[in-house]
Scaffold this active site. Structure first.
Site, PDB file in Angstrom:
ATOM      1  N   CYS A 107     103.532 -16.109  42.342  1.00 39.56           N
ATOM      2  CA  CYS A 107     102.399 -17.026  42.200  1.00 39.56           C
ATOM      3  C   CYS A 107     102.416 -17.886  43.579  1.00 39.56           C
ATOM      4  O   CYS A 107     102.102 -17.400  44.703  1.00 39.56           O
ATOM      5  CB  CYS A 107     102.547 -17.999  41.083  1.00 39.56           C
ATOM      6  SG  CYS A 107     100.761 -18.575  40.816  1.00 39.56           S
ATOM      7  N   HIS A 212     102.496 -13.614  37.200  1.00 40.32           N
ATOM      8  CA  HIS A 212     103.952 -14.339  36.594  1.00 40.32           C
ATOM      9  C   HIS A 212     104.803 -13.118  35.757  1.00 40.32           C
ATOM     10  O   HIS A 212     104.676 -13.552  34.616  1.00 40.32           O
ATOM     11  CB  HIS A 212     103.427 -15.729  35.784  1.00 40.32           C
ATOM     12  CG  HIS A 212     102.845 -16.752  36.351  1.00 40.32           C
ATOM     13  ND1 HIS A 212     104.026 -17.674  37.117  1.00 40.32           N
ATOM     14  CD2 HIS A 212     101.805 -17.124  36.835  1.00 40.32           C
ATOM     15  CE1 HIS A 212     103.259 -18.471  37.733  1.00 40.32           C
ATOM     16  NE2 HIS A 212     102.062 -18.218  37.678  1.00 40.32           N
ATOM     17  N   GLU A 214     107.629 -13.486  35.255  1.00 36.78           N
ATOM     18  CA  GLU A 214     108.839 -14.225  34.457  1.00 36.78           C
ATOM     19  C   GLU A 214     108.399 -14.704  32.940  1.00 36.78           C
ATOM     20  O   GLU A 214     109.182 -14.887  32.159  1.00 36.78           O
ATOM     21  CB  GLU A 214     109.155 -15.187  35.191  1.00 36.78           C
ATOM     22  CG  GLU A 214     108.526 -16.780  35.125  1.00 36.78           C
ATOM     23  CD  GLU A 214     107.137 -16.718  35.857  1.00 36.78           C
ATOM     24  OE1 GLU A 214     106.667 -15.764  36.674  1.00 36.78           O
ATOM     25  OE2 GLU A 214     106.439 -17.770  35.836  1.00 36.78           O
TER      26      GLU A 214
END
Ligand code: MN
Length: 239
Positions: A107, A212, A214
């Protein structure tokens, strides 16, 4: 010995607090690395030592970079700026590149990588990116839920991590890469033309993604693959 992965942190100057969402460092652990959080520092000796001791650098998400770092005025729709973090992350990114150490940017991280090497950003996609159908890049859905499709370049790390050219990702950004820094190529884009991934053509592993992973890997294990490739490359340096 697990490769040591330096993970940058968010910094709330007003509250004197650093922060890092768990998905980043848990993803590094899951991928076989040893995460070490790197709070921003103004002292470049400290930053040099961070990079010297780390095998790889992860640049995490966060607020907007100061456009002065890519030679633009701070326009009305640019967001929150954290100068201490900007300076520290840009320095760390350039150092990591100089030393040939693997870099994985997520990001804000893809944006910092791009700026560090001479690229520019759209300060606001909705205001500046021209397309007949601009997608919703700031999704209103659970964080792990993929809301827009992207197309990855065959043979790229992003493509190899997913095993296909077209897949859906989550999206929480109002800025995006505009001019790609020298040495990088675009390896994934959204249907509206917004750049979603860049990779360096010569560096052993320098990958930036606009989504994202994660927040996704616990729901969809394909999204841990980039973490694994990043940690593996970081480990090659120590072997
Ligand atoms: Mn997006």
């Amino acid at each position: 010995m697990r490769p040591v992965i330096g993970v940058t942190c968010g910094y709330n100057e007003e509250k004197s607090r650093v922060h890092c969402s768990s998905g980043y460092y848990e993803g590094i652990v899951k991928a076989g690395g040893l995460p070490v959080l790197l709070p921003p520092a103004e002292d470049t000796d400290i930053l040099d030592e961070y990079i010297g001791r780390c095998d790889g650098l992860m640049l995490i998400g966060g607020p907007d970079a100061d456009p002065r770092h890519y030679g633009e005025h701070n326009l009305a729709f640019n967001g929150e700026i954290c100068p201490t973090r900007d300076n520290a992350e840009l320095y760390l990114a350039r150092k990591a590149f100089g030393l040939g150490k693997p870099v994985f940017g997520i990001c804000r991280g893809i944006q910092v990588m791009n700026i560090a090497l001479g690229g520019t950003l759209y300060q606001d996609i909705g205001s500046q990116h021209k397309s007949d159908e601009v997608l919703k890049h700031s999704q209103s859905a659970p964080v792990w839920y993929p809301t827009h499709e992207i197309t990855a370049l065959e043979g790229s790390n992003v493509f190899r991590s997913m095993g296909e050219t077209r897949f859906f990702v989550n999206s929480f950004h109002h800025q995006a890469v505009k001019n790609v820094a020298p040495g990088f190529k675009v390896t994934a884009s959204a249907p509206d033309g917004v750049i979603e991934a860049i990779e360096h053509v010569e560096h052993p592993f320098a990958v930036g993604v606009q989504w994202h992973p994660e927040l996704m890997w616990k729901k969809d294990s394909r999204f841990i693959k980039l973490f694994q490739m990043f940690v593996k490359h970081s480990g090659c340096r120590t072997a």
